[in-house]
Design a protein around this motif. Structure first.
Motif, PDB file in Angstrom:
ATOM      1  N   SER A   1      36.051  44.645   7.001  1.00  0.00           N
ATOM      2  CA  SER A   1      36.596  44.028   8.219  1.00  0.00           C
ATOM      3  C   SER A   1      38.033  43.585   7.979  1.00  0.00           C
ATOM      4  O   SER A   1      38.375  43.051   6.923  1.00  0.00           O
ATOM      5  N   ASP A   2      38.871  43.814   8.981  1.00  0.00           N
ATOM      6  CA  ASP A   2      40.297  43.507   8.905  1.00  0.00           C
ATOM      7  C   ASP A   2      40.676  42.719  10.153  1.00  0.00           C
ATOM      8  O   ASP A   2      40.518  43.218  11.272  1.00  0.00           O
ATOM      9  N   LEU A   3      41.164  41.480   9.991  1.00  0.00           N
ATOM     10  CA  LEU A   3      41.462  40.592  11.117  1.00  0.00           C
ATOM     11  C   LEU A   3      42.960  40.343  11.211  1.00  0.00           C
ATOM     12  O   LEU A   3      43.636  40.174  10.193  1.00  0.00           O
ATOM     13  N   PHE A   4      43.447  40.287  12.432  1.00  0.00           N
ATOM     14  CA  PHE A   4      44.865  40.017  12.659  1.00  0.00           C
ATOM     15  C   PHE A   4      44.987  38.873  13.659  1.00  0.00           C
ATOM     16  O   PHE A   4      44.467  38.952  14.771  1.00  0.00           O
ATOM     17  N   SER A   5      45.669  37.816  13.265  1.00  0.00           N
ATOM     18  CA  SER A   5      45.814  36.653  14.148  1.00  0.00           C
ATOM     19  C   SER A   5      47.165  36.695  14.863  1.00  0.00           C
ATOM     20  O   SER A   5      48.012  37.548  14.584  1.00  0.00           O
ATOM     21  N   ALA A   6      47.373  35.749  15.756  1.00  0.00           N
ATOM     22  CA  ALA A   6      48.628  35.682  16.506  1.00  0.00           C
ATOM     23  C   ALA A   6      49.704  34.917  15.749  1.00  0.00           C
ATOM     24  O   ALA A   6      50.823  34.771  16.229  1.00  0.00           O
ATOM     25  N   GLY A   7      49.379  34.419  14.564  1.00  0.00           N
ATOM     26  CA  GLY A   7      50.321  33.578  13.826  1.00  0.00           C
ATOM     27  C   GLY A   7      50.004  32.111  14.057  1.00  0.00           C
ATOM     28  O   GLY A   7      48.954  31.765  14.594  1.00  0.00           O
ATOM     29  N   ARG A   8      50.919  31.248  13.654  1.00  0.00           N
ATOM     30  CA  ARG A   8      50.706  29.827  13.908  1.00  0.00           C
ATOM     31  C   ARG A   8      50.763  29.556  15.405  1.00  0.00           C
ATOM     32  O   ARG A   8      51.391  30.298  16.160  1.00  0.00           O
ATOM     33  N   SER A   9      50.120  28.463  15.834  1.00  0.00           N
ATOM     34  CA  SER A   9      49.955  28.195  17.266  1.00  0.00           C
ATOM     35  C   SER A   9      51.277  28.130  18.023  1.00  0.00           C
ATOM     36  O   SER A   9      51.348  28.475  19.203  1.00  0.00           O
ATOM     37  N   PHE A  10      52.352  27.721  17.355  1.00  0.00           N
ATOM     38  CA  PHE A  10      53.662  27.585  18.009  1.00  0.00           C
ATOM     39  C   PHE A  10      54.555  28.799  17.745  1.00  0.00           C
ATOM     40  O   PHE A  10      55.746  28.783  18.080  1.00  0.00           O
ATOM     41  N   GLU A  11      53.986  29.851  17.130  1.00  0.00           N
ATOM     42  CA  GLU A  11      54.754  31.055  16.813  1.00  0.00           C
ATOM     43  C   GLU A  11      53.951  32.306  17.173  1.00  0.00           C
ATOM     44  O   GLU A  11      53.831  33.234  16.384  1.00  0.00           O
ATOM     45  N   GLU A  12      53.408  32.379  18.353  1.00  0.00           N
ATOM     46  CA  GLU A  12      52.526  33.488  18.705  1.00  0.00           C
ATOM     47  C   GLU A  12      53.269  34.815  18.672  1.00  0.00           C
ATOM     48  O   GLU A  12      54.180  35.064  19.455  1.00  0.00           O
ATOM     49  N   TYR A  13      52.872  35.693  17.760  1.00  0.00           N
ATOM     50  CA  TYR A  13      53.451  37.020  17.579  1.00  0.00           C
ATOM     51  C   TYR A  13      54.970  36.982  17.496  1.00  0.00           C
ATOM     52  O   TYR A  13      55.668  37.799  18.098  1.00  0.00           O
ATOM     53  N   ASP A  14      55.482  36.042  16.712  1.00  0.00           N
ATOM     54  CA  ASP A  14      56.926  35.945  16.486  1.00  0.00           C
ATOM     55  C   ASP A  14      57.347  36.607  15.177  1.00  0.00           C
ATOM     56  O   ASP A  14      58.467  36.405  14.708  1.00  0.00           O
ATOM     57  N   PHE A  15      56.463  37.399  14.571  1.00  0.00           N
ATOM     58  CA  PHE A  15      56.815  38.080  13.330  1.00  0.00           C
ATOM     59  C   PHE A  15      57.843  39.177  13.603  1.00  0.00           C
ATOM     60  O   PHE A  15      58.017  39.639  14.742  1.00  0.00           O
TER      61      PHE A  15
END
Length: 250
Positions: A123-137
């Motif tokens: 299983s491979d999980l991907f999160s949105a990042g920290r709550s105040f940095e949603e997909y800011d990578f």
């Protein structure tokens, strides 16, 4: 930074260990290993290599916690797995989520080689990042390759920015903004398909030669995704005539 383990007839030997890669072996009912790293996560230009060779062996593998990827000015952190399964081996690899911080860059390679007699659950999980940095990578690139014998059975390869990901979610008005992918090979994939459908899991597909299944789980919270992943893992273990297993994570 490398870790190389060999398992033969359920006996484990350490072939290579370069800090800060580490592992912890729990020797109870089954071989159970947690992958550990010294420090808080992956920084730019870090390179982590994990290799595991299995012959007639069983292994439950997991990470200690979520993989944090720290900000970068252009350099990629690299995370690589090479897993080889032979002669009736069984691998159950339950990864924690990837958390990419703002402006971070990650390149991940995953290679799994298996024969007809072996089984796996990954299983491979991907999160949105920290709550105040949603997909800011900045960039996330991945290449997953599954080889059946000496032939490639399935390959995934992509590169995406956080901005592109957010635009995609906006276009599709997605409410469930988090996802996991599960790759499953059992002794009888058709029977396992029926078990998934009976459990209400419908978002899965077979690879080209029907060697294994790929299941996708969407949700609005990581806790919900992990709950579904664990329920599918329990189904998998039942096909192997095994009871549930507590990873010791709370």
């Amino acid at each position: 930074m490398s870790l190389w383990l060999k398992l033969k007839d359920n006996n484990i030997s350490l072939e290579k260990l370069t800090l800060p890669s580490r592992y912890y072996l729990f020797k109870e009912r089954e071989n159970y290993i947690k992958l550990l790293t010294v420090g808080e996560g992956l920084f730019p230009n870090d390179k982590i290599n994990t290799k595991i060779d299995m012959i007639n062996s069983n292994l439950i593998l997991t990470s200690e916690s979520a993989l944090k990827v720290y900000p970068s000015k252009g350099g990629f952190a690299v995370n690589r797995y090479v897993l080889n399964l032979k002669e009736d081996s069984n691998l159950e690899f339950l990864n924690d989520e990837i958390i990419m911080f703002k402006n971070s860059c990650l390149l991940q390679f995953f290679s799994l080689n298996f024969d007809e007699s072996s089984t796996f659950f990954y299983s491979d999980l991907f999160s949105a990042g920290r709550s105040f940095e949603e997909y800011d990578f900045e960039k996330y690139a991945a290449q997953n390759r599954f080889s059946y014998g000496k032939k490639t059975e399935y390959t995934e390869k992509f590169k995406i920015s956080g901005l592109e990901f957010k635009e995609y979610l906006k276009r599709h008005r997605a409410k469930n903004r988090l996802f996991a992918k599960i790759y499953i090979k059992t002794k009888d994939n058709e029977i396992f398909e029926k078990l998934l459908l009976k459990a209400g899991i419908k978002s899965f597909e077979k690879t080209q030669n029907k060697a294994f299944l790929i299941c996708i789980v969407f949700a609005d919270k990581i806790s919900k995704i992990k709950s579904v992943v664990n329920s599918i893992w329990e189904l998998y273990r039942k096909t192997l005539n095994k009871n549930g297993f507590d990873l010791g994570k709370r």
